[in-house]
Design a protein around this motif. Structure first.
Motif, mmCIF file in Angstrom:
data_model
loop_
_atom_site.group_PDB
_atom_site.id
_atom_site.type_symbol
_atom_site.label_atom_id
_atom_site.label_comp_id
_atom_site.label_asym_id
_atom_site.label_seq_id
_atom_site.Cartn_x
_atom_site.Cartn_y
_atom_site.Cartn_z
ATOM 1 N N ARG B 19 39.915 44.849 -24.753
ATOM 2 C CA ARG B 19 39.090 43.828 -24.092
ATOM 3 C C ARG B 19 38.319 43.003 -25.131
ATOM 4 N N GLU B 23 38.853 39.048 -25.978
ATOM 5 C CA GLU B 23 37.791 38.076 -25.662
ATOM 6 C C GLU B 23 37.417 37.266 -26.898
ATOM 7 N N VAL B 42 43.606 40.401 -21.176
ATOM 8 C CA VAL B 42 42.408 40.812 -20.423
ATOM 9 C C VAL B 42 42.728 40.959 -18.939
ATOM 10 N N GLU B 45 44.356 45.918 -19.281
ATOM 11 C CA GLU B 45 44.125 46.945 -20.315
ATOM 12 C C GLU B 45 44.504 48.353 -19.883
ATOM 13 N N ASP B 266 37.939 45.393 -11.924
ATOM 14 C CA ASP B 266 38.104 45.324 -13.383
ATOM 15 C C ASP B 266 38.444 46.721 -13.918
ATOM 16 N N VAL B 268 38.288 48.103 -16.778
ATOM 17 C CA VAL B 268 37.291 48.710 -17.665
ATOM 18 C C VAL B 268 36.108 49.206 -16.826
#
Lengths: 335, 327
Positions: B19, B23, B42, B45, B266, B268
């Motif tokens: 990530r 980014e 992104v 992941e 998301d 993450v």
């Protein structure tokens, strides 16, 4: 002083020279394997892998589905991970089905990866017209691949070259395409029994001569030798050169010849327009312009797909007569 | 499948590193500091991380044009990666490949690839080689929903099943082939259905859930390693950024609401919530992982920016190998 009895000159056909080379290469290196359509059980439609399955088994002589992209990619993945594959593409025309693998992947991976990859891969195939197989089984497409940095391309002109160039191709650590011509598979010549290499990138003076150079590839080498005999009556002493490797091209040997003979013609079976002969002719005029007494001639097939009917196909095929006629035409233009 | 705390933390760390890497790279590209086009990972992941925790260095992967995440997850050197994105001599490919050809053969990363669908045939070749050489190495082939329409995928899937090769086809279905939505590029909803046509198992997996990915990948990789043949895993996932870069090329092809809806899951965030609930990772510890990743990425960027460009003479190097395999 000991005298060694001269070995009997063994003559074998082109097709057997290939099969013999494959067997010897597979015996010397366990990482060599062959994959392709009908190469195992059937021994290839041309007979070039006959007997290999029995000796080396199905793990090393691999019949594949009719999936040229899959087969070619398999060769690349295997080569990138330590094996030394030979990928057989039955007819050179089928190379069009796996162009991405050959052109965008195999040829470029070493460079794209900053040199970290080593791709010892041989692509083995059959080109050429003259068997009434029509437009999709008869082409000579070698120029396409000579245009791609990262590939080497060889084109054997007879049994001796077929074995020696194939051995060099398989032992080389780069992707090498071996372009055979199917109409000379029955041609017989002396071929040493032991394994030997013909160095890649080195041309061969097939017939020495003093006042005209013919540079010919594949089947056109033997046709050019015939043309040279015809041209004796015209007072010409023709030198015939076989580049053997088209990429890299041995410019030096050819230029030396032309500086001596002052006239040159290039001959190949592929379509003349945009053929590899155009590149050869351009190099000759760049490197030997001041020595030339006539334009560099070119003989190749006319700009048409390969026809089916034997009458049309005969019209299409370059041969000794057409080469000799073009030499005479060029001399008429001589300065 | 039991997952140790160590593996869970490893999964999380790999995802955060991807990530952060992406980014920062996206910002640098859009600021004009990184030349060319970056296809950023992104949102996806969980797939790379959940697969890669099962792999050894000797296992291979083939990647895609969206390949940074795969190499980060496989343990790639961030400095060499950033140097490559910057086109520097110290990069993975000496600046000759860039984002779309980033590779590390020592880690079994057989290259990102600029051609959609190029990976599957290469992957079966590596798997063939693993079997030929008598190893129990496995090859994982990453590809997208778009690539599942390329003939190369179908040829490779057929051959993999036919030869029972140790390969796993990991389809990252992010819903778009470039800008074209899945239902406008194929009539099937589940790409996993295509596995039946080749005589291999096909499994749909929640690609936003790292634990689900971990579990499915673990079974497929174990199956391949045991010599039982290939599996097609379809990971349903989503590209949070555009096809190229972060904001992209200004092509309108999806609603912001759709992106926000996916961002609620998301990957993450999901894994962090789960690990917090299980008392494995406190918010402070999670923040420390992010900070460490950012420090590594900043170090890599500084390394890249301080690195020299290739010498012009390097242009003609690395085209051919001069060594000989056999004397």
């Amino acid at each position: 002083m000991t005298t060694i009895e001269a070995p009997a000159t063994r003559e074998i056909p082109y097709v057997s020279a290939i099969a013999e080379a494959f067997g010897q290469l597979m015996r010397e290196d366990p990482n060599v394997f062959i994959a392709g359509e009908d190469v195992a059980l059937y021994g290839s439609v041309f007979g070039v892998t006959r007997g290999l399955l029995k000796e080396f088994g199905p793990q090393r002589v691999v019949d594949t589905p009719i999936s040229e992209s899959g087969i070619m990619g398999l060769g690349l993945g295997a080569a990138a991970t330590g094996l030394r594959p030979v990928i057989d593409i039955m007819f050179m025309d089928f190379m069009a089905v796996c162009m991405d693998e050959v052109v965008n992947q195999i040829a470029k991976i070493k460079y794209m990866f900053g040199g970290t990859a080593r791709i010892p891969l041989t692509i083995h195939t059959m080109a050429g017209a003259g068997t009434s197989m029509a437009a999709q089984h008869s082409q000579s497409l070698e120029a396409w691949f000579c245009h791609i940095p990262g590939l080497k391309v060889v084109m054997p002109s007879g049994p001796y070259e077929a074995k020696g160039l194939l051995v060099a191709a398989v032992r080389d650590d780069n992707p090498v395409m071996v372009v055979n011509t199917k109409t000379i598979l029955g041609m017989k010549a002396h071929v040493p029994e032991q394994i030997y290499e013909i160095p890649l990138g080195k041309a061969n003076v097939v017939r020495p001569g003093s006042n005209f150079t013919i540079l010919a590839t594949g089947r056109m080498v033997s046709e050019s030798v015939k043309a040279a005999e015809m041209l004796v009556a015209d007072g010409l002493d023709v030198e015939v050169i076989d580049p053997r490797t088209l990429q890299p091209f041995d410019t030096e040997t050819v230029v030396q010849s032309v500086r001596k003979t002052h006239r040159a013609l290039v001959a190949h079976e592929a379509v003349r327009f945009g053929g590899i002969g155009a590149e050869f002719a351009a190099q000759i005029q760049e490197e030997a312009f001041d020595y030339l007494d006539a334009p560099v001639g070119r003989v190749g097939a006319p700009f048409t797909p390969v026809p089916f009917s034997p009458v049309l196909e005969k019209e299409y095929m370059p041969n000794a007569e057409k080469i000799a006629a073009e030499v005479r035409r060029l001399l008429g233009k001589q300065a | 499948m039991d997952i140790s705390n160590g593996v869970l933390l490893d999964l999380h760390r790999r995802m955060v590193r991807i990530r952060t890497f992406e980014e920062e790279a996206g910002k640098l590209m859009e600021a004009g500091k990184i030349p060319g086009a970056l296809h950023l990972y992104v949102g996806e992941e969980a797939v790379a991380a959940g697969v890669m925790v099962h792999l050894r260095d000797s296992d291979q992967i083939t990647s895609t044009h969206r390949g940074h995440g795969h190499l980060v997850a496989k343990g790639g050197d961030l400095r060499k990666m950033y140097a490559e994105l910057y086109g520097r001599a110290t990069g993975y490919c000496k600046g000759k490949g860039g984002s779309m050809h980033i590779s590390d053969l020592d880690l079994g990363m057989l290259g990102a690839n600029g051609i959609v669908g190029a990976g599957p045939p290469i992957a079966i070749g590596a798997a063939f080689s693993n079997k030929y050489r008598g190893t129990d190495n496995v090859t994982v082939c990453f590809f997208g929903d778009g690539a599942s329409n390329e003939g190369t995928f179908h040829e490779a899937a057929n051959m993999a099943a036919l030869y029972k090769l140790p390969v796993v086809f990991a389809c990252e279905n992010n819903g778009f082939g470039e800008f074209t939505r899945q239902e406008r590029h194929q009539a099937v909803h589940d790409i996993a259905d295509r596995a039946a046509g080749y005589g291999m198992p096909g499994i749909v997996v929640d690609g936003m859930d790292a634990l689900a990915v971990y579990e499915a990948a673990g079974e497929a990789i174990a199956r391949a390693r045991a010599g039982s043949g290939p599996t097609l895993l379809e990971f349903k996932t989503y590209r949070f950024f555009d096809h190229v870069g972060i904001r992209g090329m200004g092509v309108i092809y999806r609603e912001d609401a759709e992106v926000l809806q996916w961002r609620e899951r998301d990957p993450v965030g999901l894994v962090e919530t789960r690990l917090a609930e299980q008392g494995i990772l406190s918010p402070e510890a999670a923040a420390a992982v992010h900070e460490a990743a950012l420090a590594d990425v900043r170090d890599a960027i500084a390394f890249a920016e301080a690195s020299p460009f290739p010498e012009p003479g390097a242009l003609m190097e690395d085209i051919y190998t001069v060594s000989r395999g056999v004397a």
